[in-house]
Write a protein that holds these residues in place. Structure first.
Motif, short mmCIF file in Angstrom:
data_model
loop_
_atom_site.label_atom_id
_atom_site.label_comp_id
_atom_site.label_asym_id
_atom_site.label_seq_id
_atom_site.Cartn_x
_atom_site.Cartn_y
_atom_site.Cartn_z
N MET A 6 21.42 39.32 29.76
CA MET A 6 22.54 39.78 30.59
C MET A 6 22.88 38.77 31.68
O MET A 6 24.04 38.53 31.97
CB MET A 6 22.19 41.14 31.22
CG MET A 6 22.05 42.26 30.21
SD MET A 6 21.66 43.82 31.02
CE MET A 6 21.26 44.84 29.61
N ASN A 7 21.86 38.16 32.32
CA ASN A 7 22.08 37.12 33.33
C ASN A 7 23.11 37.56 34.37
O ASN A 7 24.15 36.93 34.55
CB ASN A 7 22.53 35.81 32.68
CG ASN A 7 21.46 35.24 31.77
OD1 ASN A 7 20.28 35.30 32.10
ND2 ASN A 7 21.87 34.71 30.63
N VAL A 13 25.78 41.88 41.33
CA VAL A 13 24.84 42.90 41.78
C VAL A 13 25.40 43.59 43.03
O VAL A 13 25.30 44.82 43.17
CB VAL A 13 23.46 42.28 42.08
CG1 VAL A 13 22.53 43.31 42.73
CG2 VAL A 13 22.83 41.77 40.79
N ARG A 14 25.99 42.81 43.92
CA ARG A 14 26.60 43.40 45.12
C ARG A 14 27.67 44.42 44.75
O ARG A 14 27.81 45.46 45.39
CB ARG A 14 27.20 42.29 45.98
CG ARG A 14 27.99 42.77 47.18
CD ARG A 14 28.55 41.60 47.98
NE ARG A 14 29.35 40.70 47.16
CZ ARG A 14 30.61 40.97 46.78
NH1 ARG A 14 31.19 42.10 47.14
NH2 ARG A 14 31.28 40.11 46.04
N ALA A 137 36.74 41.75 39.23
CA ALA A 137 35.65 41.40 40.14
C ALA A 137 34.56 40.64 39.40
O ALA A 137 34.03 39.65 39.91
CB ALA A 137 35.09 42.66 40.78
N ALA A 138 34.22 41.09 38.20
CA ALA A 138 33.18 40.44 37.41
C ALA A 138 33.60 39.03 37.01
O ALA A 138 32.80 38.10 37.04
CB ALA A 138 32.86 41.28 36.17
N HIS A 139 34.86 38.90 36.64
CA HIS A 139 35.38 37.57 36.27
C HIS A 139 35.31 36.63 37.47
O HIS A 139 34.89 35.47 37.35
CB HIS A 139 36.81 37.71 35.78
CG HIS A 139 37.49 36.42 35.49
ND1 HIS A 139 36.95 35.44 34.68
CD2 HIS A 139 38.69 35.92 35.92
CE1 HIS A 139 37.77 34.41 34.61
NE2 HIS A 139 38.82 34.67 35.37
N ASP A 140 35.69 37.12 38.64
CA ASP A 140 35.64 36.30 39.85
C ASP A 140 34.21 35.92 40.20
O ASP A 140 33.97 34.83 40.73
CB ASP A 140 36.28 37.07 41.01
CG ASP A 140 36.29 36.27 42.30
OD1 ASP A 140 37.08 35.32 42.39
OD2 ASP A 140 35.48 36.57 43.20
N GLY A 148 29.00 41.78 32.93
CA GLY A 148 29.93 42.64 33.68
C GLY A 148 29.84 44.08 33.22
O GLY A 148 29.82 45.01 34.04
N LEU A 149 29.78 44.28 31.91
CA LEU A 149 29.70 45.64 31.38
C LEU A 149 28.36 46.29 31.74
O LEU A 149 28.30 47.48 32.05
CB LEU A 149 29.91 45.65 29.87
CG LEU A 149 29.90 47.02 29.20
CD1 LEU A 149 30.86 47.99 29.88
CD2 LEU A 149 30.26 46.89 27.72
N ALA A 150 27.30 45.50 31.71
CA ALA A 150 25.99 46.03 32.13
C ALA A 150 26.06 46.52 33.57
O ALA A 150 25.53 47.58 33.92
CB ALA A 150 24.91 44.97 31.96
#
Length: 225
Positions: A6-7, A13-14, A137-140, A148-150
């Motif tokens: 997943m990395n 995480v924030r 947000a995940a892309h950024d 991102g899905l995790a």
């Protein structure tokens, strides 16, 4: 999918933290009604409710659509991004679920704009769903689609466990035991999301739909409807 693959970046995480000011604490996704009528009364019931919904509903709709949204964002295909966002919004099974999704998306988009996220500044990309806003947000944050899905699935699990504790269904220890099992359940759900063909994206979560629809008529409520 192996959990080590997943990395998840620390920036992501924030965004999965319960401190994220998007109002997730205000909603129960039908759980409050389920507890009120006796569908979910203990830790085992909650496991079945949460992980069953994750595997058999969330993965095949929100999960599969999130992966499409992430791909569109990564490739700057904003028309495709908006189309999938609108389709996901229309797929909500109750007004309460749809309103929750839209309000949380609006709150996250406001936050992303305040933090200077480039895609969020573009007013032609007004996200209607929380997964779409989370994809930006995940892309950024530089996360992969799977990471991102995790993160999105983890935030769902954590919010449902927190709601169950507030409702008195479980205590703090049972909540931690359930969250300790969440990574393996999320890994399974990731695979299901990735393997869902485009023409099979969708869900049927009957009890959650009924519970969220009837929640607004419940006499006493802790959570927003």
């Amino acid at each position: 999918m192996d959990q080590t693959e997943m990395n998840i970046p620390l920036a992501l995480v924030r965004l999965t933290s319960s401190l994220l000011p998007v109002g997730a604490f205000a909603y129960s996704r039908g759980l409050e009604h389920a507890a009120n009528v006796g569908w979910v009364t203990d830790a085992q019931d909650l496991r079945s409710w949460l992980f069953g919904t994750l595997q058999h509903s969330y993965a095949s709709l929100d999960g599969a659509m999130f992966l499409r949204l992430m791909a569109a964002a990564q490739e700057c295909r904003w028309q495709d991004f908006q189309r999938d966002d609108v389709l996901l919004c229309a797929a909500r099974e109750s007004r309460e679920l749809q309103q929750e999704d839209m309000r949380m998306a609006e709150a996250l988009m406001d936050l992303l704009r305040e933090m200077g996220v480039a895609a969020a500044q573009d007013q032609s990309v007004p996200c209607k769903t929380f997964p779409a806003a989370f994809a930006l947000a995940a892309h950024d944050a530089g996360a992969s689609a799977s990471a991102g899905l995790a993160g999105l699935m983890w935030s769902l699990c954590e919010a449902q466990v927190a709601a169950a504790i507030r409702l008195g269904i479980i205590g703090q220890t049972d909540g931690q035991k359930i969250l300790a099992d969440a990574p393996s359940e999320i890994s399974r759900a990731l695979v299901l999301a990735e393997e869902t063909p485009a023409d099979e994206i969708g869900n049927l979560s009957f009890l959650q739909a009924v519970g969220s629809a009837l929640h607004e008529r419940q006499y006493s409520r802790l959570f927003r409807s």
